[in-house]
Every structure is written in C-alpha cells, then in structure tokens.
Write an enzyme that holds these catalytic residues in place. Sequence first.
Site, PDB file in Angstrom:
ATOM      1  CG  ASP A 107      86.247  31.333  15.096  1.00  0.00           C
ATOM      2  OD1 ASP A 107      86.040  31.999  16.381  1.00  0.00           O
ATOM      3  OD2 ASP A 107      85.633  30.590  14.691  1.00  0.00           O
ATOM      4  CG  ASN A 158      91.741  33.704  19.921  1.00  0.00           C
ATOM      5  OD1 ASN A 158      92.373  33.151  19.547  1.00  0.00           O
ATOM      6  ND2 ASN A 158      91.538  34.922  19.597  1.00  0.00           N
ATOM      7  CG  ASN A 199      83.695  40.212  18.160  1.00  0.00           C
ATOM      8  OD1 ASN A 199      84.697  40.114  17.501  1.00  0.00           O
ATOM      9  ND2 ASN A 199      82.865  39.032  18.126  1.00  0.00           N
ATOM     10  CD  GLU A 213      89.373  29.509  -5.001  1.00  0.00           C
ATOM     11  OE1 GLU A 213      88.588  28.421  -4.401  1.00  0.00           O
ATOM     12  OE2 GLU A 213      88.800  29.805  -6.320  1.00  0.00           O
TER      13      GLU A 213
END
Length: 242
Positions: free
Chosen positions: A22, A24, A70, A209
């Site tokens: 994420d 760009n 997208n 995690e």
Amino acid sequence: MVQNDLSGKTLPPPQHIAIIMDGNGRWAKLRGKPRTAGHAAGAEAFRRIANYCRTLGVKYLTVYAFSTENWKRSQEEVSGIMTLLARYLNEALRDMEKNAVTFRFFGDLSKLSPALQKLCRDAEERSSQYHEVQVNFCLNYGGRDEIVRAARAFAQDVADGKRCPEELTEQMLSGYLYSAGVPDPELIIRPSGEQRTSNFLLWQSAYSEYVFMNVLWPDFTERDLDAAIEEYHRRNRRFGGT
C-alpha cells in the site's frame, strides 16, 4: 539480517509472510508524479523484498497485487498495473530456471485479459516443479469474495451428492479456498500508515500477527522487513490459550 533472541540463539523467519503493498499512489503524489509511476516504484520494491525473503529462508510470500475493488480506479491506472504485472511475469518466465520460484495466483482471473490469464497459467504450470519458495499473487482478489466462492463450491458438491452438510469443518472449507494447501500466514505487514485489513486473507489471517508500518510501499526496504520480523518475534502467540 539474522534474527536473534536474548540468548543469542538464531530465530527463524516466519514460514509465511503476507504483505499489503500500500502507498504507491501517495508516494507518486508526494513527488508530483502520476500514480502509474508509484506503481512502477512499488513493483521494484516487490522485486527487492521478494529476493530478500528468499535469502532469509521465507517459504511463502503472499502479496496483495490487485483487489476486487481496484477496478473502480481510472482506466489509465488499471491498465498501468496490468502492464507492470505482464512485464514482471514475462521476465519471471524468462528467468524461471535461475530463480526457481513457484508462482500461485489467488483470485478470479477470468476478468483479466486473455493474454494476462495465459501468462498467469504459464507461470503456475512452469514453476510447479520448484519447491524452495512460493510467491502467491492476490490478483482480482477479495477475502469476502473468496469465502463466498468457497461456500458456493461446497454447496454445489452437496447438491451433486459428493458431500453432506454435516461433514463441513474449518479444515474442509479451507480446501475450497484459493489458498488450499498453503499454510496460513504467521505475519501480515501493511506499510503506508493505514491500519485496516482491506479485505485481505480474511479467513487465513485468523491468528496472524499484524504489523502496521508508517512507510509507503515503494520506500519499503530490507531493514523495514527486518523490523517487522523482529516485532513478530516479540509477540506472544497463544492461539487462544494461556
């Protein structure tokens, strides 16, 4: 970089790392460039980090390349992303024997151009002989869509008499997902400063995690990956126990 615990003992990296690539567009905007330039820089960051993961001994790397949402972006930006992906896959096919990387694609590829679909199929087929490291591209992928498709596939098997509803378990449903046969990611990294899952690996991330980092993806470096893995090793993974 080798990860060590307090006693100096070497700690292995997570077997499976997933990354939401994420930032760009924001990277490009900060530099007065078009968003396509940000995606090009992000593609180079992916190459760098993928190679580093292999050096560390990571067995599976899953990246969010293009989501089902997208398509709402401009035609220019979507075309730019698809062009970059095609260029990468052509290079990967050319260098496949040297790199020995297995490729898998998670998502509905039917909406891609026929040429790009063929590149994806060729990459999967030709790389299936390698077993050192596997890169999974989430392409036209959405976590909710994946679960719905899995539920439909199981329902169809029930309708066809192949399954009974009472048979369904978590393990069985996992076998209907795009990621069937791939272990769930232990570590999911999201650069860019955003702190949400964005419909990424919703089923598979039940006990992953998460590490959120305030760095845009094109600027993400090997040192950032080291820092995320160090944070992962500081976590106490109890899986609901004590």
